[in-house]
Design a protein around this motif. Sequence first.
Motif: not given
Length: 309
Positions: A221-226
């Motif tokens: 999940n890109g938002f989790q990475l962010l």
Amino acid sequence: MNKLAEMHCFVVTVDTGSISEAARRLGTAKSVVSQRIRQLEKRLGIILFDRGRQVSPTEAGKVFYQHCVRILADVEHAEEAILTFTSELSGNLRLSAPMAFSSRYLTQILSSFALRYPSLRLDIEYDDRYVNLQEENFDAAIRIGELPDSSLVARSIAGNRHLICASPGYIATYGAPQTPEELAEHHALLYVHREPHGMWALPVGNLTESFRVRSRMRTNNGFQLLEGAKAGMGLAILPTFLAVDAIVAGELQIVLTSHEPRGGNISLVYRQSQRTSPKLEALSNFLIEQIGSPPIWEQQLTAYLETVS
């Protein structure tokens, strides 16, 4: 029974794997779908489905399905070709799109696209995996990154720049790496679709080299990475469309600027048979128009960096 109607009923049944679900999508009774399938099998003189707990096509049914999908697509394309003489687009457009980019930008853009073409019915599925356009009956997909060689047509919508980022708090505690070799001593957050083996591929001169990092978190999940990067968990490779707001807000800083990972492009991909589709032409033009050149997030980042340089 019209042959095209029979084919449509058959294709929907294969796609859903259920006569009940096919009937729901077609807006008819389950008995009607069953009757149409029986009539089709009788006319062809062959069994098209293995009937068990889930309806699945026989080997002959799979071959017939591929032909039916192409025939129905050709019929729809023929109708679309006539629409080029009018300003109106209609029919169905089934699209696959990645999650993070869609949540940040694409959902708003596609809503505006739907309003511009009110007779067009959009069917959008958000998933970071690469769907099979033919087998899963998608008209097109938005894909991000460097594309593998394939028979698909790809139209570039925008560049997809990547940056290595960390929070000010992480940098205050661990320092910022000055060379890729120093990454081995740093915590990192990994995006599993890009870094399944825990290595970062970075440009060094004219070459691309792999560097081991210490995985603190893996996610799809890109938002989790962010959010992990903003919280100070470690370094992360982020696309600028996702990182720009946090960079402008001072929540993230860019490191190793001389070794920006290659991010490829944001592209609209579709099958060769749909090369002349007015719907896909309209969609790709609309995406380019709305995203801008350079993309709106790159304009935002450039303006910010000019103020702090």
